[in-house]
Design a protein around this motif. Structure first.
Motif, PDB file in Angstrom:
ATOM      1  N   ASP A  76     -34.295  15.063   7.840  1.00 49.00           N
ATOM      2  CA  ASP A  76     -32.848  15.327   8.000  1.00 49.00           C
ATOM      3  C   ASP A  76     -32.359  15.200   9.435  1.00 49.00           C
ATOM      4  O   ASP A  76     -31.374  15.847   9.813  1.00 49.00           O
ATOM      5  N   MET A  77     -33.048  14.449  10.231  1.00 49.90           N
ATOM      6  CA  MET A  77     -32.547  14.226  11.589  1.00 49.90           C
ATOM      7  C   MET A  77     -32.715  12.762  11.989  1.00 49.90           C
ATOM      8  O   MET A  77     -33.599  12.066  11.464  1.00 49.90           O
ATOM      9  N   PRO A  78     -31.836  12.276  12.889  1.00 52.83           N
ATOM     10  CA  PRO A  78     -31.936  10.869  13.284  1.00 52.83           C
ATOM     11  C   PRO A  78     -33.215  10.561  14.056  1.00 52.83           C
ATOM     12  O   PRO A  78     -33.708  11.405  14.804  1.00 52.83           O
ATOM     13  N   VAL A  79     -33.726   9.370  13.810  1.00 51.52           N
ATOM     14  CA  VAL A  79     -34.898   8.895  14.574  1.00 51.52           C
ATOM     15  C   VAL A  79     -34.366   7.843  15.538  1.00 51.52           C
ATOM     16  O   VAL A  79     -33.811   6.837  15.119  1.00 51.52           O
ATOM     17  N   ILE A  80     -34.509   8.105  16.834  1.00 49.86           N
ATOM     18  CA  ILE A  80     -33.911   7.208  17.824  1.00 49.86           C
ATOM     19  C   ILE A  80     -34.977   6.459  18.640  1.00 49.86           C
ATOM     20  O   ILE A  80     -36.150   6.823  18.615  1.00 49.86           O
ATOM     21  N   ARG A 132     -34.854  18.943  20.583  1.00 50.40           N
ATOM     22  CA  ARG A 132     -33.449  19.326  20.832  1.00 50.40           C
ATOM     23  C   ARG A 132     -33.158  19.119  22.308  1.00 50.40           C
ATOM     24  O   ARG A 132     -33.879  19.632  23.168  1.00 50.40           O
ATOM     25  N   ILE A 133     -32.092  18.363  22.584  1.00 44.48           N
ATOM     26  CA  ILE A 133     -31.592  18.259  23.963  1.00 44.48           C
ATOM     27  C   ILE A 133     -30.380  19.165  24.064  1.00 44.48           C
ATOM     28  O   ILE A 133     -29.494  19.126  23.204  1.00 44.48           O
ATOM     29  N   ASN A 163     -29.812   0.817  27.151  1.00 44.13           N
ATOM     30  CA  ASN A 163     -29.024   0.665  25.921  1.00 44.13           C
ATOM     31  C   ASN A 163     -28.757   2.053  25.363  1.00 44.13           C
ATOM     32  O   ASN A 163     -29.668   2.882  25.309  1.00 44.13           O
ATOM     33  N   GLU A 164     -27.520   2.286  24.942  1.00 45.10           N
ATOM     34  CA  GLU A 164     -27.155   3.616  24.442  1.00 45.10           C
ATOM     35  C   GLU A 164     -27.756   3.857  23.060  1.00 45.10           C
ATOM     36  O   GLU A 164     -27.616   3.025  22.173  1.00 45.10           O
ATOM     37  N   VAL A 165     -28.417   4.997  22.894  1.00 51.23           N
ATOM     38  CA  VAL A 165     -28.946   5.336  21.571  1.00 51.23           C
ATOM     39  C   VAL A 165     -28.257   6.576  20.995  1.00 51.23           C
ATOM     40  O   VAL A 165     -28.369   6.868  19.815  1.00 51.23           O
ATOM     41  N   TYR A 166     -27.535   7.296  21.834  1.00 53.09           N
ATOM     42  CA  TYR A 166     -26.746   8.437  21.358  1.00 53.09           C
ATOM     43  C   TYR A 166     -25.635   8.721  22.352  1.00 53.09           C
ATOM     44  O   TYR A 166     -25.818   8.582  23.569  1.00 53.09           O
ATOM     45  N   PHE A 224     -33.240  15.501  17.219  1.00 49.51           N
ATOM     46  CA  PHE A 224     -33.672  14.157  16.832  1.00 49.51           C
ATOM     47  C   PHE A 224     -35.202  14.037  16.855  1.00 49.51           C
ATOM     48  O   PHE A 224     -35.899  14.940  17.317  1.00 49.51           O
ATOM     49  N   LYS A 225     -35.671  12.890  16.368  1.00 54.03           N
ATOM     50  CA  LYS A 225     -37.081  12.503  16.507  1.00 54.03           C
ATOM     51  C   LYS A 225     -37.078  11.123  17.163  1.00 54.03           C
ATOM     52  O   LYS A 225     -36.040  10.460  17.199  1.00 54.03           O
ATOM     53  N   VAL A 226     -38.219  10.701  17.673  1.00 56.78           N
ATOM     54  CA  VAL A 226     -38.288   9.354  18.254  1.00 56.78           C
ATOM     55  C   VAL A 226     -39.170   8.451  17.393  1.00 56.78           C
ATOM     56  O   VAL A 226     -40.126   8.926  16.769  1.00 56.78           O
ATOM     57  N   ALA A 227     -38.816   7.175  17.372  1.00 52.46           N
ATOM     58  CA  ALA A 227     -39.558   6.204  16.557  1.00 52.46           C
ATOM     59  C   ALA A 227     -40.993   6.059  17.049  1.00 52.46           C
ATOM     60  O   ALA A 227     -41.916   5.865  16.264  1.00 52.46           O
TER      61      ALA A 227
END
Lengths: 144, 144
Positions: free
Chosen positions: A111-115, B70-71, B92-95, B107-110
């Motif tokens: 349920d959270m974005p993966v960036i 969490r940021i 590049n903007e990701v958020y 969020f999570k990271v790829a």
């Protein structure tokens, strides 16, 4: 475990900051990080087919860069300049790990974005061996 | 000689006021920002800066795959309408927090990677001609 470690570090770091001994805090981080790498590389020797450990070791290429930036901010402190030199040597090895970026699509997970990009880190067995040896050398120098 | 003494005293005064401001900025982050991190575990780093309206600041941070993050971008009351963006290392903007009405982003990271957090303080007209500076803190929390 993570909560205990984070809270303990937070308390120690605050105490050292209040006492104007930030350089000691940097040394604790440097020592803790090296011990972590040492354990991971030794585990990798015992389990050479464990891809996950190899991956975690390769990811430390980012951490050593941050760590060196932190150490360099205290390079005039006693004992830190020698540590910086040997960590620089280790960083040179980590810098040889290749980074291959793969454009990722936006995803949701838990349920959270993966960036961010999908990134493949490429580290040869020979390079891992060199990192393992160098880590063990630095650790032996510090502890003996 | 008198001028030199005056300059030295002035320099000391400036250094001391900066020190006390820096300490109060840190105290603000500890007291007012850190509690907003729950239920995430604060990673122990206090990234604080004193900014003026129109200022921009960024910081490079490492995020590991498999963790939830969490940021939190937190500022003192006098700095209104703070916005933050997350950029990859190619900028590049990701958020973008614009229009999100939240000072946190979960969020999570790829993949494990470094990302840049960029904070912008909007321009503001100073009522008495004196721009009001304020403390801004960028904090990172994580959980498995």
């Amino acid at each position: 475990m993570q909560v205990i470690i984070s809270e303990t570090f937070w308390q120690i770091d605050n105490q050292l900051m209040d006492e104007g001994r930030e350089n000691v805090s940097a040394l604790i981080i440097a020592g803790g990080w090296l011990e972590g790498i040492y354990l991971a590389t030794q585990l990798s020797v015992l389990n050479p087919k464990n891809i996950e450990i190899k991956q975690r070791i390769a990811e430390q290429k980012y951490s050593i860069e941050n760590l060196l930036n932190l150490l360099k901010s205290y390079e005039n402190s006693k004992g830190l300049s020698e540590i910086i030199v040997v960590y620089e040597e280790l960083k040179e090895l980590f810098d040889q790990i290749e980074e291959k970026k793969i454009s990722g699509e936006e995803l949701m997970e838990d349920d959270m974005p993966v960036i961010g990009h999908k990134i493949e880190l490429i580290m040869s067995d020979d390079l891992l061996k060199k990192i393992t040896q160098k880590t063990a050398e630095i650790r032996a120098d510090i502890t003996n | 000689m008198k001028i030199m003494k005056f300059v030295a005293a002035l320099t000391l005064l400036i250094v001391m006021s900066n020190m006390s401001w820096g300490q109060s900025c840190r105290a603000f982050a500890k007291k007012d920002c850190r509690p907003q991190m729950a239920p995430y575990i604060h990673n122990g780093q206090l990234n604080t800066a004193t900014l003026f309206p129109g200022d921009k600041a960024d910081i490079l941070l490492t995020f590991y795959s498999g963790q939830k993050y969490r940021i939190l971008v937190c500022s003192q009351e006098q700095l209104q309408g703070l916005a933050f963006r997350i950029l990859d290392t190619d900028r590049n903007e990701v958020y973008n927090s614009k229009n999100k009405k939240s000072n946190t982003f979960d969020f999570k990271v790829a993949s494990t990677q470094q990302l840049i957090v960029e904070v912008t303080v909007p321009e503001a007209k100073a009522a008495n001609g004196i721009e009001s500076q304020g403390c801004v803190s960028i904090m990172v929390g994580f959980m498995e």
